[in-house]
Design an enzyme around this catalytic site. Structure first.
Site, mmCIF file in Angstrom:
data_model
loop_
_atom_site.group_PDB
_atom_site.id
_atom_site.type_symbol
_atom_site.label_atom_id
_atom_site.label_comp_id
_atom_site.label_asym_id
_atom_site.label_seq_id
_atom_site.Cartn_x
_atom_site.Cartn_y
_atom_site.Cartn_z
ATOM 1 N N ARG A 50 42.811 41.890 15.285
ATOM 2 C CA ARG A 50 41.875 42.377 16.312
ATOM 3 C C ARG A 50 41.074 41.192 16.874
ATOM 4 O O ARG A 50 40.855 41.088 18.080
ATOM 5 C CB ARG A 50 40.906 43.419 15.721
ATOM 6 C CG ARG A 50 41.523 44.757 15.361
ATOM 7 C CD ARG A 50 41.851 45.601 16.587
ATOM 8 N NE ARG A 50 40.705 45.906 17.406
ATOM 9 C CZ ARG A 50 39.853 46.916 17.206
ATOM 10 N NH1 ARG A 50 40.059 47.748 16.195
ATOM 11 N NH2 ARG A 50 38.837 47.130 18.013
ATOM 12 N N ASP A 92 47.259 57.230 11.494
ATOM 13 C CA ASP A 92 45.830 57.104 11.781
ATOM 14 C C ASP A 92 45.148 58.255 11.040
ATOM 15 O O ASP A 92 45.828 59.205 10.604
ATOM 16 C CB ASP A 92 45.627 57.225 13.307
ATOM 17 C CG ASP A 92 44.199 56.920 13.750
ATOM 18 O OD1 ASP A 92 43.367 56.517 12.906
ATOM 19 O OD2 ASP A 92 43.909 57.102 14.951
ATOM 20 N N GLN A 105 43.268 48.075 20.219
ATOM 21 C CA GLN A 105 44.019 48.300 18.989
ATOM 22 C C GLN A 105 45.529 48.279 19.263
ATOM 23 O O GLN A 105 46.294 47.671 18.505
ATOM 24 C CB GLN A 105 43.619 49.646 18.374
ATOM 25 C CG GLN A 105 44.269 49.932 17.036
ATOM 26 C CD GLN A 105 43.775 49.032 15.915
ATOM 27 O OE1 GLN A 105 42.589 48.964 15.640
ATOM 28 N NE2 GLN A 105 44.690 48.326 15.271
ATOM 29 N N ARG A 114 32.452 51.075 23.249
ATOM 30 C CA ARG A 114 33.107 52.163 22.484
ATOM 31 C C ARG A 114 32.335 53.440 22.796
ATOM 32 O O ARG A 114 31.130 53.534 22.535
ATOM 33 C CB ARG A 114 33.070 51.861 20.983
ATOM 34 C CG ARG A 114 33.400 53.095 20.158
ATOM 35 C CD ARG A 114 33.716 52.793 18.727
ATOM 36 N NE ARG A 114 35.003 52.136 18.630
ATOM 37 C CZ ARG A 114 35.666 51.960 17.489
ATOM 38 N NH1 ARG A 114 35.146 52.380 16.351
ATOM 39 N NH2 ARG A 114 36.836 51.353 17.485
ATOM 40 N N CYS A 163 45.646 51.708 11.822
ATOM 41 C CA CYS A 163 44.557 51.031 12.532
ATOM 42 C C CYS A 163 43.287 50.967 11.682
ATOM 43 O O CYS A 163 42.381 50.207 11.991
ATOM 44 C CB CYS A 163 44.306 51.703 13.868
ATOM 45 S SG CYS A 163 44.097 53.479 13.752
ATOM 46 N N HIS A 171 42.777 53.557 23.108
ATOM 47 C CA HIS A 171 42.233 52.466 22.280
ATOM 48 C C HIS A 171 43.104 51.224 22.524
ATOM 49 O O HIS A 171 43.869 50.791 21.667
ATOM 50 C CB HIS A 171 42.264 52.882 20.805
ATOM 51 C CG HIS A 171 41.409 52.050 19.903
ATOM 52 N ND1 HIS A 171 40.679 50.957 20.338
ATOM 53 C CD2 HIS A 171 41.164 52.137 18.564
ATOM 54 C CE1 HIS A 171 40.022 50.426 19.301
ATOM 55 N NE2 HIS A 171 40.304 51.120 18.226
HETATM 56 N N1 CP Z 1 40.460 50.512 14.109
HETATM 57 C C1 CP Z 1 39.175 50.515 14.512
HETATM 58 O O1 CP Z 1 38.887 50.613 15.718
HETATM 59 O O2 CP Z 1 38.277 50.325 13.495
HETATM 60 P P1 CP Z 1 36.697 50.600 13.601
HETATM 61 O O3 CP Z 1 36.528 52.070 13.924
HETATM 62 O O4 CP Z 1 36.161 50.234 12.256
HETATM 63 O O5 CP Z 1 36.141 49.745 14.687
#
Ligand code: CP
Length: 318
Positions: A298, A230, A132, A102, A270, A129
């Site tokens: 997920r 989001d 997701q 990430r 998400c 992403h």
């Molecule tokens: N949706 C998502 O990626 O959640 P986090 O930021 O908690 O990993």
């Protein structure tokens, strides 16, 4: 070249459907315990940004696949003191069998993939992403085919994303939606309409866009099967908070939108959610909200992505 998952379109629609089938199997059989796909492999999970769902789902998922997850924060590594991405990636490739990242720029995950020589999974960049968006499409297949996770069940469904439509989630959902024949409506203020990069992402692959943009929230919701949003203030945009909330307030997902949506429409997010901003508390708590099933998925979908990559790379002799 080792296969990685850096963009939604790194798998073909047929491969993504296979991944969904595997995810459904993993979900149904989770209580049976570890499935030894990774054979004690060590996988790094590297964070340059905060996370709750990604952190938990990858650490649990890699363990459940028989692997050893090694969670790292960029601030704790020499990379934060100037060691190059190229050298860090080369080092990681000597110790690890795979890497989940990430980070900020898409170029960072691409560099890690190029220099590490191991499969890399994009767990969010500023551009995309994909873990997701695959999870979101998988979750829709479950809800539109009575738990059977049939990809055909979401073809032609109207999916509306509200808010900042020039963000990673909007772009990944536009790409993944097109892979499954979903009509994706991106709805938000004109100044947050998708940037030309979204057209460029489509032009790189043989995939017909199914997305459109509108700034009219009620028109967007009319007859929709899924209303999705989001956070309005993404990680790194905190200094724009007051302006973003003001500009995006007409795009809150609330019961007014559900009144014109399809009677069976679902709410997705998400997460993390900020009730009272991008979604009303009433919608978040309503029976239409499937956000926690979505979050749980997920785990199952990412396990399937990792397994699929390992299988494909073995077939390639990697
Ligand atoms: N949706 C998502 O990626 O959640 P986090 O930021 O908690 O990993």
């Amino acid at each position: 070249m080792v296969r990685s998952f850096l963009k939604d379109t790194d798998f073909t629609p047929l491969e993504a459907a296979e991944i969904f089938e595997l995810a459904a199997r993993y979900k149904a059989t989770r209580s049976a315990g570890i499935i030894d796909v990774l054979n004690s492999q060590s996988w790094g999970v590297l964070f340059y940004k905060k996370s709750t769902r990604t952190r938990l789902s990858f650490e649990a998922g890699l363990y459940e696949l028989g692997g050893h997850p090694m969670v790292m924060y960029a601030d704790d590594l020499q990379i934060s003191r100037g060691e190059t991405i190229e050298d860090t990636a080369r080092i990681m490739g000597r110790f690890l069998h795979g890497l989940v990242i990430r980070t900020f720029g898409q170029d960072i995950v691409e560099k890690f993939a190029k220099y590490s020589g191991i499969p890399v999974v994009n767990a969010l960049t500023d551009l995309l992403h994909p873990c997701q968006s695959y999870t979101d499409m998988f979750t829709m297949t479950e809800f539109f085919s009575q738990g059977k996770a049939n990809p055909e069940s979401i073809k032609g469904k109207k999916f509306v994303f509200y808010g900042d439509t020039a963000c990673n989630m909007a772009y990944s959902l536009a790409l993944a939606g097109a892979m499954f024949g979903v009509e994706v409506v991106l709805c938000g203020p004109e100044e947050f309409r998708p940037a030309p990069i979204l057209d460029e992402l489509f032009s790189e692959v043989n995939l017909t866009p199914t997305w459109s943009f509108t700034s009219d929230p009620i028109e967007a919701a009319r007859g929709a099967n899924v209303l999705y949003t989001d956070v309005w203030v993404s990680m790194g945009k905190e200094e724009e908070k007051a302006q973003r909330i003001k500009t995006m307030s007409p795009y809150q997902v609330n019961m007014d939108l559900f009144k014109v949506a399809d009677r069976g429409a679902y709410f997705m997010h998400c997460l993390p959610a900020h009730a009272g901003e991008e979604v009303s508390q009433e919608v978040l708590d309503s029976p239409r909200s499937i956000v926690f099933d979505q979050a749980e998925n997920r785990l199952h979908v990412q396990k399937a992505i990792v397994s699929y990559l390992v299988k494909k790379n073995r077939q390639l002799g990697k």
